[in-house]
Enzyme design. Structure first.
Site, short mmCIF file in Angstrom:
data_model
loop_
_atom_site.label_atom_id
_atom_site.label_comp_id
_atom_site.label_asym_id
_atom_site.label_seq_id
_atom_site.Cartn_x
_atom_site.Cartn_y
_atom_site.Cartn_z
N GLU A 426 -12.78 12.42 -86.88
CA GLU A 426 -11.83 11.79 -87.87
C GLU A 426 -12.69 11.60 -89.21
O GLU A 426 -13.86 11.08 -89.17
CB GLU A 426 -11.42 10.54 -87.27
CG GLU A 426 -10.86 9.48 -88.25
CD GLU A 426 -11.00 8.06 -87.72
OE1 GLU A 426 -11.32 8.00 -86.56
OE2 GLU A 426 -10.25 7.19 -88.23
N ASP A 499 -13.31 6.83 -84.85
CA ASP A 499 -13.93 5.38 -84.96
C ASP A 499 -13.42 4.70 -83.66
O ASP A 499 -12.26 4.87 -83.13
CB ASP A 499 -13.44 4.70 -86.05
CG ASP A 499 -13.98 5.34 -87.33
OD1 ASP A 499 -15.19 6.00 -87.23
OD2 ASP A 499 -13.56 5.11 -88.56
N ASP A 501 -11.84 1.98 -83.54
CA ASP A 501 -11.38 0.76 -83.89
C ASP A 501 -9.76 1.26 -83.52
O ASP A 501 -9.37 2.17 -83.13
CB ASP A 501 -11.21 0.26 -85.47
CG ASP A 501 -11.19 1.81 -86.19
OD1 ASP A 501 -10.51 2.46 -85.75
OD2 ASP A 501 -11.46 1.49 -87.44
N ASP A 503 -7.28 2.12 -85.81
CA ASP A 503 -7.03 3.57 -86.38
C ASP A 503 -7.44 4.63 -85.62
O ASP A 503 -6.78 5.61 -85.58
CB ASP A 503 -7.60 3.51 -87.78
CG ASP A 503 -6.66 2.94 -88.67
OD1 ASP A 503 -5.50 2.46 -88.36
OD2 ASP A 503 -6.77 2.68 -89.90
#
Ligand code: 28F
Length: 636
Positions: A426, A499, A501, A503
């Site tokens: 990403e 990541d 997180d 997202d």
């Protein structure tokens, strides 16, 4: 001896009864499928089905199921109670015959009585034969009588009556541990079936109490099949107000159907014959499709939504966004197919077709406003399908025309797919670090920019025209859908690195959904992984450690001689790591943690009820992420 006494008393019939019970105990699989958890639950369904039959006959509106601490089961209904008068077969109480003679329900001219049978309809005598003990209690006119059996053999006579304030049939039994590998009931599994039964029998209350955990549930749906459709679609947007519902009979066949269209692109079709989920479809489904197709075409032409020169909409065009439940009940269902869940009765096709067609034409007259959204959606589906076909051909040609690999791909030097890995990363900056940090011999990097499309929501053509998706398809080289060819795959490890997180999890889910929908073989081959970047960098003096969970972090801090001197850095994204750190923590096979993405067979199939019934709607729940590879550095 008890057993001999019965043989002597009741002659030839008693011998037959004993032979029957012995046959069941010798080959339980023949009667209940297997002796694993499935077979165990089969016993419950068999007993409950008898109560449901009594409900369908119109004499019972409540069924209670209890799982006791010792795994014994109680099922109780408020119906008429199994008759107890002497049965012509052997002069014994009818209830005893029902519980000891194989297929007694059908054999004694009561064929039409039993409707919910079919897959489970082996008869309650099978449950009795496979139970260490079973007690039946029958309450009629305020008087209850009971009888006890052990491994199918009566060990008492039907008792004298005692006064009670309830009416109906109660069966208590203990699954025989000599027969079943393990006796442990799954409340979740049982719940799904009870919920399903309650939807299919409006007005019937089914409650379940699990005394092992004190968990209890009650299922009751006045709305029946319409409520069922609404329930399935509870997280989707319907295209019109209330579902279309048709209920009635055609000849001897009872037909209930409910459907609506929503703004998604998948079909959710649930068909039943005599309350058995017909996963493989069959004649009832064929009749239904033909009726919907004919009726919508006719109504759409009448309403000038489909113009004269346009071709008819096909059954496939009308699948997108359709959520439908179809339930038929008939005298002698024939179940065919691999899993015996395909309805074979040929007469059902025409009956459902004409019943649904007539019903739909009159509903379209009453509610003309629902024709347009249905027809327009199908017209769009047809266009999308044509576009998708072209797009697929382009993808295929692209893959065959000498591999013009995407420019963003930093390929590895090895060409042996068995040894190579593709990291899908990403964001450009993390992609840059990965390119610098990797071992270029066997690790290829494909950075994705921004969000990829939600393939669950998007139609096929739109999905295939998405740049990021095209890049992935080309980089893998194996084609998609029907054209998927594992031998062309360029890497045998495909690692999604995002990541840690929300997202990142979202992007990973979108990618997983894409692979699940369009390259499911990648999952079954075990080629798909999720990288696991560390959450924290922990420095104490000169020692640096990386922690992948909060628990690990706590341990590290607690173990330090002076916790206040520990320096903790929380990683917010992959981009915060320099190439060396990224290699060391997330990409180096000696240190990294990879999670293998696997399919849960139970949850895999769209048609499997648990996805819907187990409060699990979204496709992402169909994956299990297994902690398959956790390779720690052994040398240091
Ligand atoms: C706990 C599970 O099994 N309930 C049942 C009935 C009611 C009748 C019945 C059952 C007679 C000869 C088949 C009563 N009155 N709950 C149950 N409730 N079986 S099982 O009859 C069985 C038939 O063979 C019943 C009049 N007709 C039928």
């Amino acid at each position: 001896m008890e057993l001999e006494q019965h043989v002597n008393d009741y002659g030839a019939e008693s011998i037959k009864v004993l032979e029957g019970l012995e046959a069941v105990r010798k080959r339980p699989g023949m009667y209940i499928g297997d002796t694993s958890e499935r077979g165990l639950h089969h016993l419950v369904y068999e007993v409950v089905d008898n109560a449901v039959d009594e409900a369908m006959a119109g004499y019972c509106n409540e069924i209670q199921i209890t799982i006791h601490m010792d795994e014994s089961i109680t099922v109780q209904d408020n119906g008429r109670g199994i008759p107890t008068d002497p049965h012509p077969y052997n002069g014994r109480p009818t209830s005893e015959v029902v519980l000891t003679v194989l297929h007694a329900g059908g054999k004694f001219g009561e064929g039409a009585y039993k409707v919910s049978g079919g897959l489970h309809g082996v008869g309650v005598s099978v449950v009795n034969a496979l139970s260490e003990w079973l007690v039946v209690t029958i309450a009629r006119d305020g008087i209850a009588k009971s009888q006890r059996f052990e491994r199918g053999i009566p060990v008492t006579d039907l008792s004298e009556g005692v006064k009670v304030d309830w009416q109906g049939t109660r069966i208590d039994y203990m699954p025989d541990r000599e027969i079943f590998e393990e006796v442990r009931h799954s409340l979740d599994t049982l719940k799904s079936r009870f919920k399903e039964l309650a939807f299919l029998n409006p007005g019937l209350k089914i409650s379940v109490l699990d005394e092992r955990t004190n968990d209890s549930r009650e299922y009751f749906f006045k709305g029946g099949i319409g409520a069922f459709v609404k329930y399935i679609d509870r997280d989707r947007n319907a295209l019109f107000d209330s579902p279309v519902v048709l209920s009635g009979t055609k000849g001897d066949i009872a037909i209930d159907v409910g459907f609506e269209y929503n703004d998604s692109y998948q079909e959710h079709m649930y068909t039943y014959a005599n309350l058995i989920h017909t996963i493989e479809g069959g004649t009832h489904l064929m009749g239904l499709r033909s009726a919907i197709t004919r009726a919508v075409n006719e109504a759409a032409r009448n309403g000038k939504i489909l113009r004269d020169k346009e071709e008819n909409l096909t059954g496939d065009d009308l699948k997108e966004g359709l959520t439908c439940v179809l339930s038929v009940k008939l005298g002698e269902p024939q179940f065919e197919g691999q899993t015996k869940t395909k309805l074979g009765n040929s007469e059902v096709r025409g009956a459902v077709d004409s019943f649904v067609y007539d019903g739909l034409m009159s509903i379209f007259e009453d509610r003309p406003e629902i024709v347009r959204p249905i027809a327009e959606k199908a017209i769009r589906a047809r266009r999308a399908r044509e576009a998708a076909k072209k797009a697929r051909e382009l993808v295929r040609k692209g893959a065959m025309s000498g591999m013009s690999l995407p420019g963003k791909l930093a390929d590895c030097s090895s060409k042996k797919a068995e040894n190579t890995e593709l990291y899908i990363v990403e964001g450009d900056s993390a992609g840059g670090s990965a390119k610098q940090g990797r071992d270029r011999k066997f690790q290829a990097i494909l950075p994705l920019r921004g969000k990829i499309l939600n393939v669950e929501k998007a139609a096929m053509d739109k999905m295939l025209s998405n740049r990021e998706i095209q890049t992935i398809i080309t980089a893998l080289g194996c084609g998609i859908g029907n054209e998927f060819d594992a031998s062309k795959l360029r890497y045998h490890k495909i690692i999604i690195m995002t990541d840690a997180d929300v997202d990142g999890a979202h992007i990973a889910t979108l990618l997983l959904t894409f692979f699940y929908r369009h390259m499911p073989e990648l999952l079954s081959l075990g080629y798909l992984y999720l990288a696991q970047p560390p959450l924290y960098r922990v420095q104490y003096g000169k020692t640096v450690n990386y922690c992948y969970t909060d628990k690990e972090l706590r341990e590290h801090v607690d173990n330090a001689a002076d916790p206040s001197k520990v320096n903790v850095q929380r990683y917010k994204g992959l981009g915060e790591m320099n190439p060396e750190q990224l290699w060391e923590t997330t990409m180096d096979p000696a240190n990294r943690i990879l999670k293998k993405v696997e399919l849960d067979d139970n949850l895999l199939a769209d048609e499997y009820f648990d996805i819907l019934m187990g409060d699990k709607v979204e496709p992402r729940r169909q994956f299990i992420i297994a902690n398959a590879q956790y390779v720690k550095n052994l040398d240091v």
